[in-house]
Design an enzyme around this catalytic site. Structure first.
Site, PDB file in Angstrom:
ATOM      1  N   THR A 116       0.824  -1.211   0.000  1.00 60.82           N
ATOM      2  CA  THR A 116       0.000   0.000   0.000  1.00 60.82           C
ATOM      3  C   THR A 116       0.856   1.258   0.000  1.00 60.82           C
ATOM      4  OG1 THR A 116      -1.502   1.305   1.400  1.00 60.82           O
ATOM      5  CG2 THR A 116      -0.095  -0.228   2.536  1.00 60.82           C
ATOM      6  N   TYR A 140      -1.697   0.120  10.244  1.00 59.66           N
ATOM      7  CA  TYR A 140      -1.957  -0.559   8.964  1.00 59.66           C
ATOM      8  C   TYR A 140      -0.733  -0.445   8.048  1.00 59.66           C
ATOM      9  CZ  TYR A 140      -3.729  -1.296   4.252  1.00 59.66           C
ATOM     10  OH  TYR A 140      -3.873  -1.733   2.949  1.00 59.66           O
TER      11      TYR A 140
HETATM   12  N1  LIG Z   1      -8.792  -1.432  -1.197  1.00 60.90           N
HETATM   13  C1  LIG Z   1      -7.763  -0.581  -1.301  1.00 60.90           C
HETATM   14  O1  LIG Z   1      -7.909   0.606  -1.685  1.00 60.90           O
HETATM   15  C2  LIG Z   1      -6.366  -1.054  -0.989  1.00 60.90           C
HETATM   16  C3  LIG Z   1      -5.296  -0.145  -1.123  1.00 60.90           C
HETATM   17  C4  LIG Z   1      -3.999  -0.582  -0.842  1.00 60.90           C
HETATM   18  C5  LIG Z   1      -3.788  -1.908  -0.465  1.00 60.90           C
HETATM   19  N2  LIG Z   1      -4.833  -2.769  -0.336  1.00 60.90           N
HETATM   20  C6  LIG Z   1      -4.557  -4.157   0.064  1.00 60.90           C
HETATM   21  O2  LIG Z   1      -5.164  -5.025  -0.879  1.00 60.90           O
HETATM   22  C7  LIG Z   1      -5.613  -6.230  -0.245  1.00 60.90           C
HETATM   23  C8  LIG Z   1      -7.056  -6.480  -0.609  1.00 60.90           C
HETATM   24  O3  LIG Z   1      -7.854  -5.363  -0.238  1.00 60.90           O
HETATM   25  P1  LIG Z   1      -9.435  -5.414  -0.448  1.00 60.90           P
HETATM   26  O4  LIG Z   1      -9.904  -4.016  -0.585  1.00 60.90           O
HETATM   27  O5  LIG Z   1      -9.770  -6.407  -1.502  1.00 60.90           O
HETATM   28  O6  LIG Z   1      -9.882  -5.973   0.983  1.00 60.90           O
HETATM   29  P2  LIG Z   1     -11.104  -6.942   1.342  1.00 60.90           P
HETATM   30  O7  LIG Z   1     -11.362  -6.764   2.808  1.00 60.90           O
HETATM   31  O8  LIG Z   1     -12.227  -6.742   0.401  1.00 60.90           O
HETATM   32  O9  LIG Z   1     -10.474  -8.396   1.091  1.00 60.90           O
HETATM   33  C9  LIG Z   1      -9.622  -9.021   2.020  1.00 60.90           C
HETATM   34  C10 LIG Z   1      -9.999 -10.498   2.054  1.00 60.90           C
HETATM   35  O10 LIG Z   1      -9.089 -11.186   2.920  1.00 60.90           O
HETATM   36  C11 LIG Z   1      -9.825 -12.104   3.733  1.00 60.90           C
HETATM   37  N3  LIG Z   1      -9.027 -12.317   4.953  1.00 60.90           N
HETATM   38  C12 LIG Z   1      -8.644 -11.388   5.861  1.00 60.90           C
HETATM   39  N4  LIG Z   1      -7.891 -11.967   6.820  1.00 60.90           N
HETATM   40  C13 LIG Z   1      -7.765 -13.282   6.481  1.00 60.90           C
HETATM   41  C14 LIG Z   1      -7.090 -14.386   7.073  1.00 60.90           C
HETATM   42  N5  LIG Z   1      -6.390 -14.249   8.204  1.00 60.90           N
HETATM   43  N6  LIG Z   1      -7.157 -15.608   6.470  1.00 60.90           N
HETATM   44  C15 LIG Z   1      -7.868 -15.756   5.321  1.00 60.90           C
HETATM   45  N7  LIG Z   1      -8.531 -14.743   4.719  1.00 60.90           N
HETATM   46  C16 LIG Z   1      -8.478 -13.519   5.295  1.00 60.90           C
HETATM   47  C17 LIG Z   1     -11.163 -11.425   3.965  1.00 60.90           C
HETATM   48  O11 LIG Z   1     -12.180 -12.341   4.305  1.00 60.90           O
HETATM   49  C18 LIG Z   1     -11.406 -10.747   2.612  1.00 60.90           C
HETATM   50  O12 LIG Z   1     -12.102 -11.594   1.721  1.00 60.90           O
HETATM   51  C19 LIG Z   1      -5.355  -6.036   1.241  1.00 60.90           C
HETATM   52  O13 LIG Z   1      -4.180  -6.708   1.597  1.00 60.90           O
HETATM   53  C20 LIG Z   1      -5.185  -4.528   1.386  1.00 60.90           C
HETATM   54  O14 LIG Z   1      -4.337  -4.215   2.468  1.00 60.90           O
HETATM   55  C21 LIG Z   1      -6.111  -2.374  -0.594  1.00 60.90           C
END
Ligand SMILES: NC(=O)c1ccc[n+]([C@@H]2O[C@H](COP(=O)([O-])OP(=O)(O)OC[C@H]3O[C@@H](n4cnc5c(N)ncnc54)[C@H](O)[C@@H]3O)[C@@H](O)[C@H]2O)c1
Length: 319
Positions: A116, A140
């Site tokens: 991120t 985070y």
């Molecule tokens: N959405 C954004 O703008 C953004 C920006 C930068 C980075 N990210 C990173 O991208 C990734 C995905 O983000 P997203 O928006 O799709 O999030 P999201 O919450 O929609 O998806 C995360 C998924 O991980 C699963 N999960 C969480 N902990 C878990 C565990 N211990 N074991 C198994 N499954 C687990 C959740 O059930 C969920 O389905 C994350 O790592 C986030 O930090 C997202």
């Protein structure tokens, strides 16, 4: 070829699964469904499991023998990470350490990690390049930086090739409308603006006195399908022996909160109510990323990241 997708029931992971399937790759989703949606898993098997559960994970690795891992599973809410830092260090860092150990014990395979822009903290320059100082300002951001550090060390020690993709603000959704953003609670601006338009409620704007053209914060929005494309390119790069690296995924262009709201009013054809409130602590005025390294290493360039297009795709999904 099977690709293990942790967190593939979530927003970004599910979009990447769609793009993997288009490439005739089989996305094997491994997700504990704590924050994801069974209905978002459409392009391959779903194995319900916890990344820190090494026994369950080993079963899945033995069953599918994936060629690579894409690791999305994490908690993603900055505010929650400030309230409950240990929860974030447990789930994002400790559970990822366990995942890496299980992988290394099984077989070190290429690893694409969702990092991120929060690893940079307060920017000293914009657009932010990858060699900008890494000084996160919330748990985070630290949790993601710790994993990058772990990957650098584990990659070297165990010959595990990796790419960390540092996304700026992920937005938009699948242009076909099959999947979309479903966070609960939602904290991201574009879905919140659309929800305000649909529900005729007010969108909260935090701070109108920043040193920007209209006083509101400026962010770099990147379409989730462009992020998905970068993942597949990162996979190709690693599978063909490419070097490990951390890369920004950004549009290199910023929009203020007010500009996003105006663009949403045009796309949605509705007036959106605004409620202004004081600044939130820790929000930088401007966050824009430089994506030259992803372009040089992966040949990646955002193709769908025009702001109106990102809002239109999200609007179609929410409608
Ligand atoms: N959405 C954004 O703008 C953004 C920006 C930068 C980075 N990210 C990173 O991208 C990734 C995905 O983000 P997203 O928006 O799709 O999030 P999201 O919450 O929609 O998806 C995360 C998924 O991980 C699963 N999960 C969480 N902990 C878990 C565990 N211990 N074991 C198994 N499954 C687990 C959740 O059930 C969920 O389905 C994350 O790592 C986030 O930090 C997202």
């Amino acid at each position: 070829m099977n690709i293990l997708v942790t967190g593939g029931a979530g927003f970004i992971g599910s979009h990447v699964c769609k793009v993997l399937a288009r490439r005739q790759l089989v996305p094997v989703v491994y997700d504990n469904l704590s924050r994801g949606h069974r209905s978002a898993v459409k392009w391959g098997p779903l194995e319900v499991g916890e990344i820190a559960d090494s026994r369950r994970l080993r079963e899945v690795l033995d069953k599918y023998q994936p060629a690579a891992v894409m690791h999305f599973a994490a908690y993603i809410n900055v505010g929650e990470s400030v309230q409950q830092p240990v929860l974030y260090y447990c789930n994002n860092v400790a559970a990822t350490a366990s995942l890496l150990q299980t992988l290394v014990d099984h077989k070190p395979i290429p690893f694409v990690f969702s990092s991120t822009a929060a690893v940079y903290g307060m920017p000293e320059q914009v657009p932010i390049p990858e060699d900008h100082p890494l000084r996160p300002i919330n748990p985070y951001g630290w949790s993601k930086l710790f994993v990058e550090r772990m990957l650098a060390d584990a990659g070297r020690a165990h010959k595990l090739p990796w790419i960390a993709l540092r996304y700026f603000n992920a937005a938009g959704s699948d242009p076909d409308g099959e999947i979309g953003e479903q966070h609960d609670p939602e904290t991201h601006l574009i879905p919140l603006v659309i929800k305000a338009a649909l529900g005729n409620t007010a969108i909260q704007v935090f701070g109108t006195d920043y040193d920007t053209s209209d006083g509101t914060c400026i962010r770099d929005y990147i379409h989730v399908m462009d992020i998905a494309d970068a993942h597949v390119r990162a996979l190709d790069h690693l599978l063909s022996g490419g070097e490990s690296s951390a890369l920004n995924l950004a549009n290199a262009q910023g929009f203020s909160v007010r500009e996003v709201i105006s663009a949403a009013e045009r796309v949605c054809g509705r007036k959106i109510k605004v409620q202004t409130t004081p600044r939130r602590p820790g929000d930088p005025a401007v966050l824009i990323g430089a994506a030259d390294r992803a372009q040089a290493l992966l040949g990646w360039k955002p193709a769908r990241s025009d702001l109106s297009l990102q809002i239109a795709d999200a609007w179609n999904w929410f409608k």
